[in-house]
Design a protein around this motif. Structure first.
Motif, mmCIF file in Angstrom:
data_model
loop_
_atom_site.group_PDB
_atom_site.id
_atom_site.type_symbol
_atom_site.label_atom_id
_atom_site.label_comp_id
_atom_site.label_asym_id
_atom_site.label_seq_id
_atom_site.Cartn_x
_atom_site.Cartn_y
_atom_site.Cartn_z
ATOM 1 N N ARG A 1 4.472 7.513 0.539
ATOM 2 C CA ARG A 1 3.208 7.925 -0.076
ATOM 3 C C ARG A 1 2.301 6.731 -0.280
ATOM 4 O O ARG A 1 2.766 5.615 -0.468
ATOM 5 C CB ARG A 1 3.461 8.589 -1.432
ATOM 6 C CG ARG A 1 4.278 9.863 -1.326
ATOM 7 C CD ARG A 1 4.443 10.535 -2.692
ATOM 8 N NE ARG A 1 5.274 11.718 -2.588
ATOM 9 C CZ ARG A 1 4.830 12.914 -2.244
ATOM 10 N NH1 ARG A 1 3.556 13.099 -1.992
ATOM 11 N NH2 ARG A 1 5.669 13.935 -2.159
ATOM 12 N N THR A 2 0.994 7.008 -0.244
ATOM 13 C CA THR A 2 0.024 5.963 -0.551
ATOM 14 C C THR A 2 0.065 5.700 -2.051
ATOM 15 O O THR A 2 0.664 6.474 -2.812
ATOM 16 C CB THR A 2 -1.402 6.394 -0.152
ATOM 17 O OG1 THR A 2 -1.758 7.536 -0.943
ATOM 18 C CG2 THR A 2 -1.501 6.704 1.324
ATOM 19 N N GLU A 3 -0.611 4.651 -2.486
ATOM 20 C CA GLU A 3 -0.644 4.342 -3.913
ATOM 21 C C GLU A 3 -1.316 5.448 -4.708
ATOM 22 O O GLU A 3 -1.048 5.622 -5.891
ATOM 23 C CB GLU A 3 -1.324 2.995 -4.136
ATOM 24 C CG GLU A 3 -0.491 1.849 -3.595
ATOM 25 C CD GLU A 3 -1.172 0.501 -3.704
ATOM 26 O OE1 GLU A 3 -2.386 0.444 -3.992
ATOM 27 O OE2 GLU A 3 -0.478 -0.506 -3.492
ATOM 28 N N SER A 4 -2.195 6.238 -4.056
ATOM 29 C CA SER A 4 -2.843 7.363 -4.739
ATOM 30 C C SER A 4 -1.950 8.603 -4.766
ATOM 31 O O SER A 4 -2.304 9.611 -5.373
ATOM 32 C CB SER A 4 -4.180 7.694 -4.069
ATOM 33 O OG SER A 4 -3.962 8.174 -2.755
ATOM 34 N N ALA B 1 0.796 -1.232 0.000
ATOM 35 C CA ALA B 1 0.000 0.000 0.000
ATOM 36 C C ALA B 1 0.829 1.283 0.000
ATOM 37 O O ALA B 1 0.262 2.373 0.008
ATOM 38 C CB ALA B 1 -0.991 0.028 1.154
ATOM 39 N N TYR B 2 2.171 1.203 -0.026
ATOM 40 C CA TYR B 2 2.993 2.414 0.025
ATOM 41 C C TYR B 2 4.137 2.382 -0.989
ATOM 42 O O TYR B 2 4.673 1.332 -1.309
ATOM 43 C CB TYR B 2 3.603 2.601 1.412
ATOM 44 C CG TYR B 2 2.577 2.817 2.481
ATOM 45 C CD1 TYR B 2 1.893 4.023 2.591
ATOM 46 C CD2 TYR B 2 2.279 1.796 3.377
ATOM 47 C CE1 TYR B 2 0.928 4.207 3.572
ATOM 48 C CE2 TYR B 2 1.320 1.984 4.362
ATOM 49 C CZ TYR B 2 0.646 3.193 4.449
ATOM 50 O OH TYR B 2 -0.309 3.379 5.413
ATOM 51 N N VAL C 1 2.291 10.531 3.415
ATOM 52 C CA VAL C 1 1.899 10.020 4.722
ATOM 53 C C VAL C 1 2.930 10.384 5.789
ATOM 54 O O VAL C 1 2.578 10.811 6.885
ATOM 55 C CB VAL C 1 1.729 8.484 4.674
ATOM 56 C CG1 VAL C 1 1.428 7.911 6.035
ATOM 57 C CG2 VAL C 1 0.652 8.107 3.680
#
Length: 104
Positions: free
Chosen positions: A37-40, A19-20, A44
């Motif tokens: 960072r998130t996948e989007s 997920a990161y 974070v």
């Protein structure tokens, strides 16, 4: 030309965990600062890793190549740190800057 086996492995400029995505922001001789960072793409946190070096060695018939490596999960708090919230980048950069080179 240097033979590939004599060129030390260096830390990655980017890597993934579930997920990161972690991307290298800055490094010194002793530390690396990664943006998490998130996948989007949402930022974070920042992670600081102590960069350590090891010489080539053999374990059970397998060659472990020489080079730099980052903190493993079980070393968190000793060789790796996470910073989030207000001032996270500044705190992370200060920690990274304070780390000196270390060998394993």
């Amino acid at each position: 030309m240097i033979a590939p086996s004599t060129v030390p492995k260096t830390i990655p400029t980017a890597f993934r965990r579930p997920a990161y995505l972690f991307t290298l922001v800055e490094r010194t001789a002793g530390g690396a600062l990664y943006a998490q960072r998130t996948e989007s793409g949402r930022l974070v946190a920042f992670e600081v890793h102590r960069i350590r070096c090891r010489e080539e060695r053999r374990i059970g018939g397998h060659v472990i190549e020489a080079g730099e490596y980052l903190a493993r999960s079980e070393e968190w708090g000793r060789h790796g740190w996470t910073y989030s919230g207000t001032g996270a980048f500044e705190r992370a950069k200060a920690k990274m800057t304070a780390l000196g080179p270390q060998t394993a």
